[in-house]
Design a protein around this motif. Structure first.
Motif, mmCIF file in Angstrom:
data_model
loop_
_atom_site.group_PDB
_atom_site.id
_atom_site.type_symbol
_atom_site.label_atom_id
_atom_site.label_comp_id
_atom_site.label_asym_id
_atom_site.label_seq_id
_atom_site.Cartn_x
_atom_site.Cartn_y
_atom_site.Cartn_z
ATOM 1 N N CYS A 267 0.833 -1.214 0.000
ATOM 2 C CA CYS A 267 0.000 0.000 0.000
ATOM 3 C C CYS A 267 0.861 1.255 0.000
ATOM 4 O O CYS A 267 0.497 2.280 -0.594
ATOM 5 C CB CYS A 267 -0.938 -0.007 1.203
ATOM 6 S SG CYS A 267 -2.258 -1.247 1.085
ATOM 7 N N ALA A 268 2.024 1.183 0.657
ATOM 8 C CA ALA A 268 2.908 2.355 0.694
ATOM 9 C C ALA A 268 3.485 2.655 -0.674
ATOM 10 O O ALA A 268 3.774 3.813 -1.009
ATOM 11 C CB ALA A 268 4.025 2.132 1.702
ATOM 12 N N THR A 269 3.632 1.588 -1.490
ATOM 13 C CA THR A 269 4.226 1.780 -2.811
ATOM 14 C C THR A 269 3.393 2.722 -3.672
ATOM 15 O O THR A 269 3.925 3.484 -4.488
ATOM 16 C CB THR A 269 4.370 0.421 -3.527
ATOM 17 O OG1 THR A 269 5.183 -0.437 -2.737
ATOM 18 C CG2 THR A 269 4.997 0.601 -4.907
ATOM 19 N N GLY A 270 2.127 2.770 -3.483
ATOM 20 C CA GLY A 270 1.265 3.631 -4.278
ATOM 21 C C GLY A 270 1.165 5.045 -3.756
ATOM 22 O O GLY A 270 0.439 5.868 -4.328
ATOM 23 N N LEU A 271 1.861 5.344 -2.656
ATOM 24 C CA LEU A 271 1.821 6.687 -2.072
ATOM 25 C C LEU A 271 3.043 7.504 -2.489
ATOM 26 O O LEU A 271 4.023 6.973 -3.009
ATOM 27 C CB LEU A 271 1.753 6.579 -0.549
ATOM 28 C CG LEU A 271 0.537 5.830 0.015
ATOM 29 C CD1 LEU A 271 0.657 5.692 1.518
ATOM 30 C CD2 LEU A 271 -0.759 6.549 -0.352
ATOM 31 N N SER A 272 2.989 8.810 -2.227
ATOM 32 C CA SER A 272 4.103 9.704 -2.567
ATOM 33 C C SER A 272 5.163 9.693 -1.471
ATOM 34 O O SER A 272 4.847 9.472 -0.283
ATOM 35 C CB SER A 272 3.590 11.135 -2.761
ATOM 36 O OG SER A 272 2.654 11.203 -3.812
ATOM 37 N N LEU A 273 6.391 9.955 -1.879
ATOM 38 C CA LEU A 273 7.496 10.055 -0.932
ATOM 39 C C LEU A 273 7.902 11.523 -0.859
ATOM 40 O O LEU A 273 8.219 12.149 -1.875
ATOM 41 C CB LEU A 273 8.679 9.211 -1.397
ATOM 42 C CG LEU A 273 9.808 8.994 -0.385
ATOM 43 C CD1 LEU A 273 9.314 8.175 0.797
ATOM 44 C CD2 LEU A 273 10.987 8.289 -1.057
ATOM 45 N N CYS A 274 7.882 12.110 0.327
ATOM 46 C CA CYS A 274 8.207 13.542 0.508
ATOM 47 C C CYS A 274 9.673 13.790 0.167
ATOM 48 O O CYS A 274 10.564 13.091 0.673
ATOM 49 C CB CYS A 274 7.904 13.954 1.943
ATOM 50 S SG CYS A 274 8.415 15.646 2.330
ATOM 51 N N ASP A 275 9.927 14.803 -0.672
ATOM 52 C CA ASP A 275 11.317 15.146 -1.024
ATOM 53 C C ASP A 275 12.055 15.820 0.122
ATOM 54 O O ASP A 275 13.282 15.951 0.083
ATOM 55 C CB ASP A 275 11.320 16.082 -2.242
ATOM 56 C CG ASP A 275 10.912 15.370 -3.518
ATOM 57 O OD1 ASP A 275 11.159 14.164 -3.617
ATOM 58 O OD2 ASP A 275 10.344 16.045 -4.410
ATOM 59 N N GLY A 276 11.304 16.227 1.133
ATOM 60 C CA GLY A 276 11.945 16.900 2.257
ATOM 61 C C GLY A 276 12.387 15.952 3.334
ATOM 62 O O GLY A 276 13.556 15.914 3.718
ATOM 63 N N CYS A 277 11.450 15.148 3.857
ATOM 64 C CA CYS A 277 11.764 14.249 4.973
ATOM 65 C C CYS A 277 11.923 12.800 4.542
ATOM 66 O O CYS A 277 12.257 11.936 5.354
ATOM 67 C CB CYS A 277 10.690 14.365 6.049
ATOM 68 S SG CYS A 277 9.022 13.886 5.482
ATOM 69 N N ALA A 278 11.628 12.478 3.268
ATOM 70 C CA ALA A 278 11.760 11.128 2.711
ATOM 71 C C ALA A 278 10.829 10.131 3.393
ATOM 72 O O ALA A 278 11.154 8.947 3.518
ATOM 73 C CB ALA A 278 13.206 10.658 2.783
ATOM 74 N N ILE A 279 9.668 10.596 3.849
ATOM 75 C CA ILE A 279 8.655 9.739 4.463
ATOM 76 C C ILE A 279 7.449 9.700 3.550
ATOM 77 O O ILE A 279 7.090 10.703 2.924
ATOM 78 C CB ILE A 279 8.276 10.276 5.867
ATOM 79 C CG1 ILE A 279 9.498 10.271 6.787
ATOM 80 C CG2 ILE A 279 7.145 9.460 6.476
ATOM 81 C CD1 ILE A 279 9.235 10.883 8.158
ATOM 82 N N HIS A 280 6.802 8.493 3.498
ATOM 83 C CA HIS A 280 5.615 8.363 2.669
ATOM 84 C C HIS A 280 4.480 9.209 3.231
ATOM 85 O O HIS A 280 4.363 9.397 4.449
ATOM 86 C CB HIS A 280 5.178 6.891 2.593
ATOM 87 C CG HIS A 280 6.061 6.054 1.719
ATOM 88 N ND1 HIS A 280 7.226 5.454 2.178
ATOM 89 C CD2 HIS A 280 5.973 5.735 0.398
ATOM 90 C CE1 HIS A 280 7.804 4.799 1.196
ATOM 91 N NE2 HIS A 280 7.068 4.940 0.096
ATOM 92 N N THR A 281 3.635 9.693 2.324
ATOM 93 C CA THR A 281 2.549 10.585 2.737
ATOM 94 C C THR A 281 1.351 10.402 1.813
ATOM 95 O O THR A 281 1.503 10.004 0.643
ATOM 96 C CB THR A 281 2.999 12.056 2.713
ATOM 97 O OG1 THR A 281 1.899 12.891 3.077
ATOM 98 C CG2 THR A 281 3.502 12.465 1.348
ATOM 99 N N ARG A 282 0.157 10.656 2.379
ATOM 100 C CA ARG A 282 -1.050 10.516 1.566
ATOM 101 C C ARG A 282 -1.136 11.600 0.489
ATOM 102 O O ARG A 282 -1.699 11.384 -0.574
ATOM 103 C CB ARG A 282 -2.302 10.587 2.458
ATOM 104 C CG ARG A 282 -2.518 9.359 3.307
ATOM 105 C CD ARG A 282 -3.968 9.295 3.768
ATOM 106 N NE ARG A 282 -4.384 10.475 4.470
ATOM 107 C CZ ARG A 282 -4.374 10.613 5.800
ATOM 108 N NH1 ARG A 282 -3.934 9.608 6.540
ATOM 109 N NH2 ARG A 282 -4.785 11.724 6.377
ATOM 110 N N GLU A 283 -0.618 12.825 0.786
ATOM 111 C CA GLU A 283 -0.699 13.909 -0.193
ATOM 112 C C GLU A 283 0.551 14.773 -0.125
ATOM 113 O O GLU A 283 1.199 14.874 0.927
ATOM 114 C CB GLU A 283 -1.938 14.767 0.049
ATOM 115 C CG GLU A 283 -1.974 15.463 1.400
ATOM 116 C CD GLU A 283 -3.171 16.368 1.545
ATOM 117 O OE1 GLU A 283 -3.196 17.389 0.819
ATOM 118 O OE2 GLU A 283 -4.042 16.068 2.372
ATOM 119 N N VAL A 284 0.896 15.380 -1.244
ATOM 120 C CA VAL A 284 2.046 16.271 -1.312
ATOM 121 C C VAL A 284 1.615 17.578 -1.976
ATOM 122 O O VAL A 284 0.609 17.630 -2.688
ATOM 123 C CB VAL A 284 3.215 15.667 -2.128
ATOM 124 C CG1 VAL A 284 3.809 14.463 -1.428
ATOM 125 C CG2 VAL A 284 2.767 15.328 -3.543
ATOM 126 N N GLY A 285 2.381 18.603 -1.719
ATOM 127 C CA GLY A 285 2.205 19.880 -2.408
ATOM 128 C C GLY A 285 3.440 20.157 -3.240
ATOM 129 O O GLY A 285 4.581 19.936 -2.790
#
Length: 433
Positions: free
Chosen positions: A36-54
């Motif tokens: 399920c994590a594979t389909g989520l975005s990875l934050c370029d700042g903290c390198a943690i998976h997240t439901r949404e990014v800006g």
């Protein structure tokens, strides 16, 4: 002792049981399996998976936690650390703000600007705070004025002559050296007529007024007939300058004083050559005294400087009239270096320097140049100190602290008691050859 095991957990997205050591914790706190994590975005700042990014103006994708303190551009919808409020418009990022005009008065960016008298573009805030329409046309003008320049002076003033007006000269005082002054000044629109009538009344037959399109937004050029330095010092109506200032007249960097020096006041071509060389060799001190350095209106160009010998022989094949010394007039040399002023001492100093520099170089010999450093500013100021007629010039030099400056333009020690006379204990550096 039995081994403690961490119980497996259930993925909060797909509900499958997964090993605890493979659970991925999202920025938002959700615990999910690796699939399920594979389909989520990875934050370029903290390198943690997240439901949404800006997405940001730096082309990165950040999670909500990393976007804390960022703002969203209302124009491109990207996030930015620097947001600019546009008057009557959106809040935008540094890239989008370049699509808006900047107010020439307050410096803010604006959705819409309006052109005011003089050509500046102003925002709606400055327009309503500081401007209104001319009574006779649709030009935006300062609130303090009733009419724009064109409407106010339509038809001109009968006491202000055209720019190309050249009357028969009336000589005042004893020669051979005569000086003619052109003093440019700015007047308030509402006081223009009063300033004109005052100046004409005070000058009498000593001078007249002319139009000059370079004076903005409103003003005139005060021109004198030829006069000796002694006559100018004692007979010019110096109180006129103070009266004009009290009427609201002013000067700025756009206006100047031009002093015409009669060619007949020189004893020979060699004398002219010495004078030209003296002025050009002491550019730093002369521009300090002049209170300006103008490349547009009074340039100390190397080409003009190197042509001193030809100019002394009568040549006018030069580099335009906008030189420190304009050699084009048939009967005068025009010294153009001075900033304009309505303070008597400063104006007297301009005229006094023109007269004194001519007289100083009249008898300057090769021996004085070679052995007594006759070209140097300190030698000139020492000569001045023995001539009371030039007291106004010496006072101005003292105020400006330029009579004994080094070639680096550093002021002499403030404790030096005789700086203005050219006898400062710290020797002035030799003028540029």
């Amino acid at each position: 002792m039995p081994t403690t095991t961490v119980p497996d957990t259930r993925c909060e997205y797909c509900a499958l049981i997964v090993a605890s050591d493979t659970v991925v914790t999202l920025v938002e706190g959700d615990r999910v399996c690796g699939d399920c994590a594979t389909g989520l975005s990875l934050c370029d700042g903290c390198a943690i998976h997240t439901r949404e990014v800006g997405y940001t103006v730096t082309d990165t994708a950040l999670c909500p936690r990393c976007l804390d303190g960022w703002s969203r551009c209302d124009r491109c919808d990207l996030f930015t650390r620097d947001i600019t409020a546009v008057i009557d418009g959106p809040d935008v990022c540094p890239t989008c703000v370049e699509n808006y005009d900047r107010c020439d008065e307050c410096g803010a960016y604006a959705e819409h600007t309006e052109t005011v008298q003089g050509g500046n573009e102003v925002c709606s805030t400055c327009r309503f705070d500081d401007y209104h329409y001319c009574e006779d046309c649709d030009t935006l003008i300062p609130l303090s004025d009733d009419r724009c320049d064109n409407c106010y002076h339509e038809g001109g003033h009968h006491l202000v002559h055209d720019y190309d007006y050249h009357p028969q000269p009336l000589f005042h005082g004893e020669g051979p050296l005569f000086l003619g002054m052109e003093l440019e000044l700015i007047t308030p629109h509402s006081q223009f007529d009063d300033a004109v009538e005052l100046a004409v009344a005070e000058l009498g037959d000593l001078g007249y007024l002319k139009e000059d399109s370079s004076i903005s937004p409103c003003g005139f050029e005060l021109v004198t007939h030829p006069m000796s330095w002694d006559y100018a010092r004692t007979r010019f109506p110096w109180q006129l300058l103070n009266k004009l200032r009290l009427l609201g007249c002013r000067t700025d960097s756009s206006v100047g004083i031009h002093v015409h020096v009669s060619r007949a006041g020189f004893s020979s071509p060699a004398h002219i050559y010495r004078w030209l060389k003296f002025v050009y060799r002491n550019e730093s001190q002369v521009t300090t005294l002049a209170r300006r350095r103008s490349r547009d209106w009074a340039e100390f160009s190397p080409e003009a400087r190197s042509s001193a010998a030809e100019f002394a022989k009568g040549s006018t094949n030069g580099w335009g009239r906008y030189q420190a010394i304009n050699v084009y007039p048939a009967h005068t040399f025009e010294l153009r270096v001075f900033a304009s002023s309505l303070y008597p001492r400063q104006v007297k100093a301009a005229l006094a320097f023109a007269a004194a520099s001519v007289e100083y170089t009249r008898t300057l010999t090769a021996a004085q140049v070679a052995r007594r450093r006759g070209w140097e500013w300190s030698a000139f100021t020492a000569w001045l100190s023995t001539r009371p007629d030039y007291a106004d010039l010496l006072t101005e030099l003292e105020v400006l602290r330029c009579a004994c400056r080094h070639s680096s333009n550093r002021a002499p020690p403030p404790t030096s008691p005789r700086c203005a006379t050219g006898h400062c204990p710290t020797r002035t550096a030799t003028a540029t050859p």
